[in-house]
Design a protein around this motif. Structure first.
Motif, short mmCIF file in Angstrom:
data_model
loop_
_atom_site.label_atom_id
_atom_site.label_comp_id
_atom_site.label_asym_id
_atom_site.label_seq_id
_atom_site.Cartn_x
_atom_site.Cartn_y
_atom_site.Cartn_z
N LEU A 142 0.83 -1.36 -0.10
CA LEU A 142 -0.06 -0.14 0.09
C LEU A 142 0.89 1.20 0.10
O LEU A 142 0.75 2.19 -0.59
CB LEU A 142 -0.88 -0.09 1.42
N GLU A 143 1.85 1.16 0.82
CA GLU A 143 2.89 2.46 0.85
C GLU A 143 3.55 2.51 -0.54
O GLU A 143 3.58 3.58 -1.00
CB GLU A 143 4.01 2.27 1.89
N LEU A 144 3.71 1.45 -1.15
CA LEU A 144 4.49 1.31 -2.54
C LEU A 144 3.49 2.18 -3.49
O LEU A 144 3.69 2.81 -4.60
CB LEU A 144 4.76 0.21 -3.09
N ASN A 145 1.93 1.65 -3.37
CA ASN A 145 1.09 2.38 -4.55
C ASN A 145 0.97 3.77 -4.07
O ASN A 145 0.92 4.72 -5.08
CB ASN A 145 -0.13 1.54 -4.19
N ARG A 146 1.19 4.33 -2.75
CA ARG A 146 1.01 5.67 -2.49
C ARG A 146 2.16 6.42 -3.15
O ARG A 146 2.12 7.61 -3.49
CB ARG A 146 0.86 5.95 -0.98
N ARG A 147 3.44 6.02 -3.00
CA ARG A 147 4.54 6.54 -3.51
C ARG A 147 4.51 6.52 -5.04
O ARG A 147 4.88 7.54 -5.64
CB ARG A 147 5.82 5.97 -3.07
N ILE A 148 3.91 5.50 -5.61
CA ILE A 148 3.63 5.56 -7.20
C ILE A 148 2.97 6.66 -7.61
O ILE A 148 3.21 7.63 -8.41
CB ILE A 148 3.39 4.31 -7.65
#
Length: 338
Positions: free
Chosen positions: A171-177
């Motif tokens: 989820l944190e990866l998706n936010r950063r993307i």
């Protein structure tokens, strides 16, 4: 467990009953429940009943934020927000050509925060739907992301916090993307975000493994992050990508593996000098070497490749000596290099 179950039932009535009693909205009451969870986890930081209840509360906050004043016990219950931290809902398809009018989505509690994230096949791990606003999702994600880090730094043996963080990681990866790349994303750019996040998590876990090398909790999370960072699955799902981009992605991951291998080698050497050995370090180093061998572009029989195989085999020999109960397992692992 019974008391948490009762509190779970009571919390289902928070959205409507909180407004009717004049004690504030449902979200305000549920936020106070998060504070209560934080207090209890300060006393018993690995109480999985409390961790599960916290995930339920996060799911309930998102549900209330999505539906506002119209949410009540019945509609909150219909979302199947379970005490074990899982939740489900029926997602209706907008595609008239789709034979299936709805599908049942069942997710772990923290994953609800990602249901509005644009999913890129083969790159993002989190589900995609339309349930929570981007702003609310990011608020909840930041809250839980920071909370798990705080609990880990206080106790590197907190397996519950590491497990929860593993669920939040995609989820944190998706936010950063979304924040750094927007919608114009290439495979190389997205993988760079994944690799940067993995490196940050590996720095966090290195503090833990060097503090207590015999504690398996941090080693399991280390193994999870190294595997999660691997581009193998991503590349298989994106076979049409430019070969130069694929090669660059593989080389970036190999560099991460090499960076991880060196300090673990030092840790193993230090522990061997003390005469105790380092079982978990040897397992981690073997796993890293195994990944390097799989991804290496070196030709068969190359001297460097052979050196890696010999080092991996040496790790297993040491494991047989310091952990003889599992000697048969280590012997079978050696067969890969025969």
């Amino acid at each position: 467990h019974r008391k948490w179950s009762i509190r779970h039932w009571i919390s289902l009535g928070c959205p409507k009953e909180g407004q009717e009693s004049g004690n504030g909205g449902g979200e305000e009451l549920l936020m106070s429940e998060l504070g209560l969870c934080a207090e209890f986890l300060a006393l018993d930081e690995r109480n999985f009943h409390c961790w599960n209840y916290r995930r339920f509360v996060v799911a309930a906050i998102a549900a209330v934020a999505n539906s506002g004043d119209d949410y009540d016990r019945e509609t909150l219950s219909s979302r199947s927000l379970a005490l074990d931290g899982s939740w489900s809902w029926t997602a209706t398809s907008n595609n008239a050509d789709d034979d299936a009018s709805s599908t049942l989505e069942i997710l772990m509690g923290p994953q609800l925060a990602a249901v509005t994230v644009k999913k890129i096949d083969g790159i993002n791990d989190a589900p995609s739907s339309s349930y929570v606003s981007d702003k609310k999702r990011n608020e909840l994600l930041a809250l839980e992301w920071n909370f798990t880090k705080e609990k880990i730094l206080k106790n590197f043996s907190n397996c519950s916090a590491f497990h929860y963080r593993s669920k939040l990681l995609p989820l944190e990866l998706n936010r950063r993307i979304q924040e750094n790349l927007g919608t114009a994303t290439s495979l190389a750019d997205v993988y760079e975000e994944r690799l940067d996040l993995s490196q940050e998590e590996l720095e966090l876990v290195q503090n833990a493994i060097f503090t207590e090398p015999d504690d398996q909790t941090a080693w399991w999370y280390h193994r999870f992050v190294v595997t999660w960072a691997s581009p193998i699955t991503i590349l298989k799902k994106n076979m049409e990508e430019d070969e130069d981009d694929k090669s660059a992605i593989i080389q970036a991951y190999l560099a991460l593996l090499q960076d991880e291998a060196d300090p673990i080698r030092d840790l193993i050497a230090t522990e061997e000098e003390d005469g105790s050995g380092c079982k978990w370090g040897l397992l981690a180093l073997h796993m890293i070497l195994e990944n390097i061998i799989k991804l290496s572009s070196l030709s068969e029989g190359d001297e460097d490749d052979e050196m890696l195989r010999e080092e991996a085999d040496e790790c297993l020999e040491k494991l047989i000596r310091i952990d003889p109960v599992r000697a048969t397992r280590y012997e079978s692992m050696k067969q890969k290099y025969c």
